[in-house]
Scaffold this active site. Sequence first.
Site: not given
Ligand code: M6R
Length: 620
Positions: A2, A27, A74, A100-101, A493, A497, A500, A516, A615
């Site tokens: 949030c 956020r 969020w 937020n929390g 990675e 990508k 997500e 395996h 984010k």
């Molecule tokens: O801000 P941070 O690097 O601590 O965030 C970690 C993950 O939440 C972040 O890398 C997340 O996996 C991304 N959405 C990946 O693209």
Amino acid sequence: MCGIVGYVGHRQVSSFLLEGLRRLEYRGYDSAGIAVSRDGDIQIRKKSGRVSEVARLVEQKPIHGTTGIGHTRWATHGVTSDTNSHPHIGGNGQVVLVHNGVIENYTTLKTHLQELGYVFQTTTDTEVIAHLIEFCFNEQIKLGDDPTAPSTCVKAVEVALTQLKGTYGLAILFQDVPDLLITARLGSPLVIGIGDKEHFLASDATPLIGYTDEVVYLADREIAVLTADSLEIIHRDDGRQTPAIHIIDKSPGDIDLGGFEHYMLKEIFEQPQTIENAMRGRLDDDEATAKFGGLNLDAQTLRRIDRIVLTGCGTSWHAGLVGEYVLEEFARIPTEVEYASELRYRNPPMANTTMIFAITQSGETADTLAAIRECKRKGHPTLAICNVVGSTIAREADGGIYLHAGPEIGVASTKAFTSQVMVLIQLALFMARMRHMSFPAGQRIINQLKAMPSMVGKALKCHEQVRDISQKYAEFNNFLYLGRLYNFPTALEGALKLKEISYVHAEGYPAAEMKHGPIALVDERTPSIFVIPQGHIYPKVISNLEEIKARGGPVIAIACEGDDRIADLADDVIFVPSVEEYLQPLVTVIPLQLLSYHIALCRGCNVDRPRNLAKSVTVE
Ligand code: M6R
């Protein structure tokens, strides 16, 4: 999660609040809302959906006033709906707040407040805070306090906060005390901006850019009392604090799209520059090493380090895995990368010669923060590799290294990954040169590092080709991403990508481990993306690729320029410049970032705001 904004001063506040929320949408973007206070009346506009929906509401039914708060959500507790959107109102409307929390004891509090006659309109945990503060406010009045005095509001907030268990960043308005904004923090970040006869508030500094460059970071257990002319900070245990003013050095250009269609694409294309920034001032040709200003550990302590634990989440964890490989190869220091969400509860044995590094773009990830707090509690030096200056982790770590990658706004992390990898490689060089690595070897690495911005620039030339390939594969629903050694983290990675932002199932796997189990998934509708640049086990990876081809699986290869063999084996090949093995993640990840971007576009997905994500993950 949030985003929160707030303002008290002389401007008509709606446009600052809405613009600030747009900047904080990364956020959370399930719903949004603002509240504006004027002459003893607080008006609210809120709605599920994006900030633009609320902006439309405000256009239809404007609200005027110079004190206000806003929120982009969020969802944690309670579905996404207009009613559950913030701001929330306490009791008879005396208190209006955004949060937020997560309030962990909200059910107990809710039952108690219901017994006292409070009626709940929403299914959120936040509403209990609004009612609780209002209840405390009424109690103060019963004791004879002045209902229009700011001190009565502050006392009510202070008393209410002692009853909350969990985390909060709060911005609170009181109906009967118009030009007052109270904010409080425990576990969720808040930044106060100082202007000329005005104060701003936000979850991070982004909404403040262009308004002020003077900021104060609120610490846990602090309450700030803001009016146009005054700022008072009170710590729950230590009383009144002198605000420590920091200067932020960001300009509006850092947060606009710069002619790109999406932030993700802009940030992918920024990588030659951000990699350069991650090296700036850090490579020491004379000593053939890297140097870091902020580690805050003396050479003797650093030489005694005999184990390194890297911790992070998501993409930062993937960068950490590259770090593990390179630290062990260069510095010969046993290194592990731990998921922060596991490390925080796992309590593994660690000597005081173990160094802990949190890797985080935002510096606010709840699991990473908790993991380093736990390590700190046990007396280990905890350091951070972090992008956001002044973030909670950056401030709580004993020392650290900034990425200097500039704001990363796309929810899918791209430039932060390559900057993290670049910092970790330099760290490995630094630790190695304190131990056994020779001067010429150090020099060789420095020269290779210096070439990387241009190599990444060349890798970006595959953009058009990747766009075409994406169209061919956009309809497929399962992908495997395979690589070995330094290319395994890149495979992970790439798969993350795609998942997500395209909502397509993808699995990253070590290419040889695939036989395996996951090989059972292979058929003509399951493409495998092989990250297969030249290296000492290239022929082995070729064998793994052949195993996929033999079972009819389409193969896309990310290979080195000059590889003549691969075109005969793979269905599609994307070439990247040839670099040393430890540097390959920096170039091979580029086509994977672009591939997920274009597949997401082909599938009509919202690239910068993927569903269910935010984010910064500031909840556990
Ligand atoms: O801000 P941070 O690097 O601590 O965030 C970690 C993950 O939440 C972040 O890398 C997340 O996996 C991304 N959405 C990946 O693209």
